[in-house]
Design an enzyme around this catalytic site. Structure first.
Site, mmCIF file in Angstrom:
data_model
loop_
_atom_site.group_PDB
_atom_site.id
_atom_site.type_symbol
_atom_site.label_atom_id
_atom_site.label_comp_id
_atom_site.label_asym_id
_atom_site.label_seq_id
_atom_site.Cartn_x
_atom_site.Cartn_y
_atom_site.Cartn_z
ATOM 1 N N HIS A 56 0.847 -1.201 0.000
ATOM 2 C CA HIS A 56 0.000 0.000 0.000
ATOM 3 C C HIS A 56 0.878 1.245 0.000
ATOM 4 C CE1 HIS A 56 -4.171 -1.608 1.335
ATOM 5 N NE2 HIS A 56 -3.563 -2.434 0.520
ATOM 6 N N TYR A 116 -9.229 5.636 7.145
ATOM 7 C CA TYR A 116 -9.349 6.056 8.543
ATOM 8 C C TYR A 116 -10.383 7.175 8.565
ATOM 9 C CZ TYR A 116 -4.976 3.661 9.903
ATOM 10 O OH TYR A 116 -4.010 2.726 10.173
ATOM 11 N N PRO A 160 -3.988 1.404 18.814
ATOM 12 C CA PRO A 160 -3.680 0.850 17.488
ATOM 13 C C PRO A 160 -3.872 1.801 16.300
ATOM 14 C CG PRO A 160 -5.717 -0.061 18.340
ATOM 15 C CD PRO A 160 -5.143 0.758 19.437
ATOM 16 N N LYS A 206 1.250 0.653 15.021
ATOM 17 C CA LYS A 206 2.663 0.589 15.416
ATOM 18 C C LYS A 206 3.044 -0.606 16.294
ATOM 19 C CE LYS A 206 4.247 3.936 13.246
ATOM 20 N NZ LYS A 206 4.349 3.250 11.985
ATOM 21 N N TYR A 221 4.028 6.890 9.696
ATOM 22 C CA TYR A 221 3.212 5.709 9.403
ATOM 23 C C TYR A 221 4.040 4.610 8.726
ATOM 24 C CZ TYR A 221 -1.039 3.083 8.408
ATOM 25 O OH TYR A 221 -2.012 2.113 8.390
HETATM 26 P P1 FAD Z 1 2.428 -10.675 21.984
HETATM 27 O O1 FAD Z 1 1.992 -10.781 20.573
HETATM 28 O O2 FAD Z 1 1.424 -10.390 23.022
HETATM 29 O O3 FAD Z 1 3.171 -12.044 22.330
HETATM 30 C C1 FAD Z 1 3.508 -12.411 23.640
HETATM 31 C C2 FAD Z 1 3.497 -13.918 23.741
HETATM 32 O O4 FAD Z 1 3.904 -14.294 25.050
HETATM 33 C C3 FAD Z 1 2.116 -14.503 23.546
HETATM 34 O O5 FAD Z 1 2.176 -15.540 22.597
HETATM 35 C C4 FAD Z 1 1.714 -15.008 24.922
HETATM 36 O O6 FAD Z 1 0.873 -16.141 24.871
HETATM 37 C C5 FAD Z 1 3.076 -15.332 25.514
HETATM 38 N N1 FAD Z 1 3.098 -15.317 26.967
HETATM 39 C C6 FAD Z 1 2.425 -14.506 27.826
HETATM 40 N N2 FAD Z 1 2.726 -14.805 29.097
HETATM 41 C C7 FAD Z 1 3.621 -15.823 29.046
HETATM 42 C C8 FAD Z 1 4.313 -16.560 30.034
HETATM 43 N N3 FAD Z 1 4.136 -16.322 31.341
HETATM 44 N N4 FAD Z 1 5.147 -17.533 29.639
HETATM 45 C C9 FAD Z 1 5.338 -17.785 28.329
HETATM 46 N N5 FAD Z 1 4.704 -17.127 27.350
HETATM 47 C C10 FAD Z 1 3.872 -16.156 27.709
HETATM 48 N N6 FAD Z 1 -1.465 -3.639 16.880
HETATM 49 C C11 FAD Z 1 -1.705 -2.996 15.759
HETATM 50 O O7 FAD Z 1 -0.776 -2.367 15.229
HETATM 51 N N7 FAD Z 1 -2.956 -3.035 15.185
HETATM 52 C C12 FAD Z 1 -3.981 -3.753 15.744
HETATM 53 O O8 FAD Z 1 -5.092 -3.777 15.228
HETATM 54 C C13 FAD Z 1 -3.761 -4.411 16.927
HETATM 55 N N8 FAD Z 1 -4.758 -5.117 17.529
HETATM 56 C C14 FAD Z 1 -4.507 -5.711 18.721
HETATM 57 C C15 FAD Z 1 -5.523 -6.414 19.372
HETATM 58 C C16 FAD Z 1 -5.295 -7.033 20.615
HETATM 59 C C17 FAD Z 1 -6.425 -7.778 21.317
HETATM 60 C C18 FAD Z 1 -4.022 -6.934 21.210
HETATM 61 C C19 FAD Z 1 -3.747 -7.567 22.572
HETATM 62 C C20 FAD Z 1 -2.997 -6.271 20.533
HETATM 63 C C21 FAD Z 1 -3.231 -5.658 19.300
HETATM 64 N N9 FAD Z 1 -2.214 -4.968 18.604
HETATM 65 C C22 FAD Z 1 -2.457 -4.336 17.466
HETATM 66 C C23 FAD Z 1 -0.872 -4.901 19.086
HETATM 67 C C24 FAD Z 1 0.036 -5.939 18.451
HETATM 68 O O9 FAD Z 1 -0.673 -7.066 18.108
HETATM 69 C C25 FAD Z 1 1.122 -6.195 19.464
HETATM 70 O O10 FAD Z 1 1.842 -4.982 19.623
HETATM 71 C C26 FAD Z 1 2.063 -7.330 19.115
HETATM 72 O O11 FAD Z 1 1.394 -8.562 19.195
HETATM 73 C C27 FAD Z 1 3.267 -7.331 20.062
HETATM 74 O O12 FAD Z 1 4.015 -8.492 19.922
HETATM 75 P P2 FAD Z 1 4.738 -9.140 21.156
HETATM 76 O O13 FAD Z 1 5.455 -10.326 20.610
HETATM 77 O O14 FAD Z 1 5.486 -8.111 21.891
HETATM 78 O O15 FAD Z 1 3.576 -9.584 22.155
HETATM 79 C C1 DHB Z 2 -5.032 -2.674 11.023
HETATM 80 C C2 DHB Z 2 -4.892 -2.417 12.362
HETATM 81 C C3 DHB Z 2 -4.563 -1.144 12.765
HETATM 82 O O1 DHB Z 2 -4.401 -0.878 14.081
HETATM 83 C C4 DHB Z 2 -4.382 -0.118 11.845
HETATM 84 O O2 DHB Z 2 -4.068 1.125 12.295
HETATM 85 C C5 DHB Z 2 -4.510 -0.397 10.515
HETATM 86 C C6 DHB Z 2 -4.846 -1.678 10.092
HETATM 87 C C7 DHB Z 2 -5.389 -4.042 10.593
HETATM 88 O O3 DHB Z 2 -5.580 -4.905 11.462
HETATM 89 O O4 DHB Z 2 -5.506 -4.284 9.384
#
Ligand code: FAD
Ligand code: DHB
Length: 387
Positions: A73, A198, A286, A290, A378
């Protein structure tokens, strides 16, 4: 008693990308994940990969499917007053983003890890960190057996609700909760737009995103503690059509969930031999897309610092880890807060705040300087910005 160089807690994007980067450097790691493989591969979250995140995945040899199936995109649309305005990333920055679901990124990384034979333990229970200032170890239970993993270094990649952050003493916490959440839905229908929309609307924010030519992703601003069950399919489509001011094609809704919105940062992101990465250390609302990208940026910095540590004993990178990451983290925190403030309806924001939002939107779409500010944040500030 097992032993490894880097014990990684969590198999989300942060833990899995770190494991991959270390593997390419010839550094041993064990990844311990609390959930099952099926669970982590199907947890629907983010979808936008910054330019550099996509490049890193490709360079790490896990970008083949992303290249084939991801959607490039070169801009987004900001919509208010029912009218759309394009922000042209390519013209303003020469960079783009790639739409490719977090679920797919995680699947590709898990497949690569299992293929290489590097250890990845799913359903690890009772994970606990010990002596992170001295001789670190991680205890856990797998297949009903208690185990202890001794490590040179622990990477806390276990997300917002994990056990790693509480193991860092004397943390300073910065936090802001927003008075709303997002209802996210995935629908089996072709997107009604080519680029993300958006939209700011008097009834609240709406976002039209997508995953593929046959799968659309939408978000609606909702009550912070909304029950997804209160949102019938009919209500969702009506609300999306109104807020997006779009003749929207509808289809079966296959997933529905509510995410409360918050900004959260801890400082420092390290203590002794424990290093936090991704959601374990920071959360962004979100709206700026980021969260996933910050997680990848953290572990890029950590992997480079660990390479120096193990190759030459040079710990300058490890000592600077938190400061290096926080420079990018706070930039993303600001951008995400700013996008959120500009596009959402605030319960007490009628009048003055709405006028400011409107003025800010007009400035962003009308001034090349302001549009460039949005675009470069972005698509992602490059490594020259931080690490
Ligand atoms: P996570 O993806 O949370 O991974 C952490 C991992 O650690 C998980 O697999 C978990 O099961 C594991 N874990 C937890 N506790 C333990 C433990 N005690 N022992 C072992 N393993 C453990 N970002 C966007 O940019 N756009 C979005 O639309 C968006 N939607 C989101 C929706 C939700 C519900 C959430 C929670 C987050 C969302 N985010 C979004 C944020 C984005 O998904 C996260 O920033 C990203 O997943 C971060 O990655 P991470 O690996 O740091 O953490
Ligand atoms: C999506 C999620 C976001 O938080 C965003 O800003 C744009 C797109 C997505 O899940 O596609």
């Amino acid at each position: 008693m097992e032993r490894t160089q880097v014990g990684i807690v969590g198999a989300g994007p942060a833990g899995l990308v770190l494991g991959r980067l270390l593997e390419l450097e010839g550094i041993e790691s064990v990844i311990l994940e609390a959930r099952s493989r099926d669970y982590v591969e199907h947890r629907i979250r983010a979808g936008v990969l910054e330019h550099d995140t996509a490049e890193l995945l490709a360079e790490a040899g896990v970008g083949e499917r992303m290249r084939a199936e991801g959607l490039v995109h070169e801009g987004i649309e900001l919509r208010y007053g029912g009218v759309g305005h394009r922000i042209d990333f390519d013209a303003l920055t020469g960079r783009h983003v790639v739409l490719y679901g977090q679920t797919e990124v995680v699947k590709d990384l898990i497949a690569a890890r299992l293929e290489s034979g590097a250890p990845l333990v799913f359903e690890a229970a009772d994970v606990a960190l010990h002596d992170v200032a001295g001789e670190p170890s991680i205890s856990y239970v797998a297949d009903g057996e208690e185990r202890v993993l001794r490590c040179d270094v622990i990477a806390g990649c276990d997300g917002f609700h994990g056990v790693s952050r509480p193991a860092v003493p004397d943390l300073t916490v910065w936090e802001r909760e927003y008075p709303f959440g997002w209802l996210g839905i995935l629908a089996e229908v072709a997107p009604s737009t080519e680029e993300l929309i958006y939209a700011r609307h008097e009834r609240g924010f709406a976002l039209h995103s997508m995953r593929s030519p046959v799968l659309s992703r939408f978000y609606l601003q909702c009550e912070r503690d909304a029950d997804p069950g209160d949102w019938t399919d009919e209500r969702i489509w009506d609300e999306l059509r109104t807020r997006l001011a779009l003749d929207l094609a509808s289809g079966p809704i296959v997933e529905k969930g509510v995410t409360p919105m918050r900004s959260f940062v801890v400082e420092p992101m390290q203590s002794g031999r424990l290093f936090l990465a991704g959601d374990a250390a920071h959360i962004v609302p979100p709206t700026g897309a980021k969260g996933l990208n910050l997680a990848v940026a953290d572990v890029r910095v950590l992997a480079a610092a660990l390479r120096d540590h193990f190759a030459t004993g040079d710990d300058a990178g490890l000592r600077a880890y938190s400061d290096t990451c926080l420079r990018r983290v706070w930039r993303a925190e600001h951008f995400s807060w700013w996008m959120t403030s500009m596009l959402h309806r605030f319960p007490d924001g009628a009048g003055f705040e709405e006028k400011l939002q409107r003025s800010q939107l007009e400035y962003v779409v009308g001034s090349e300087a302001a549009a460039t500010t949005l675009a470069e944040n972005y698509v992602g500030l490059g490594t020259a910005w931080a690490g």
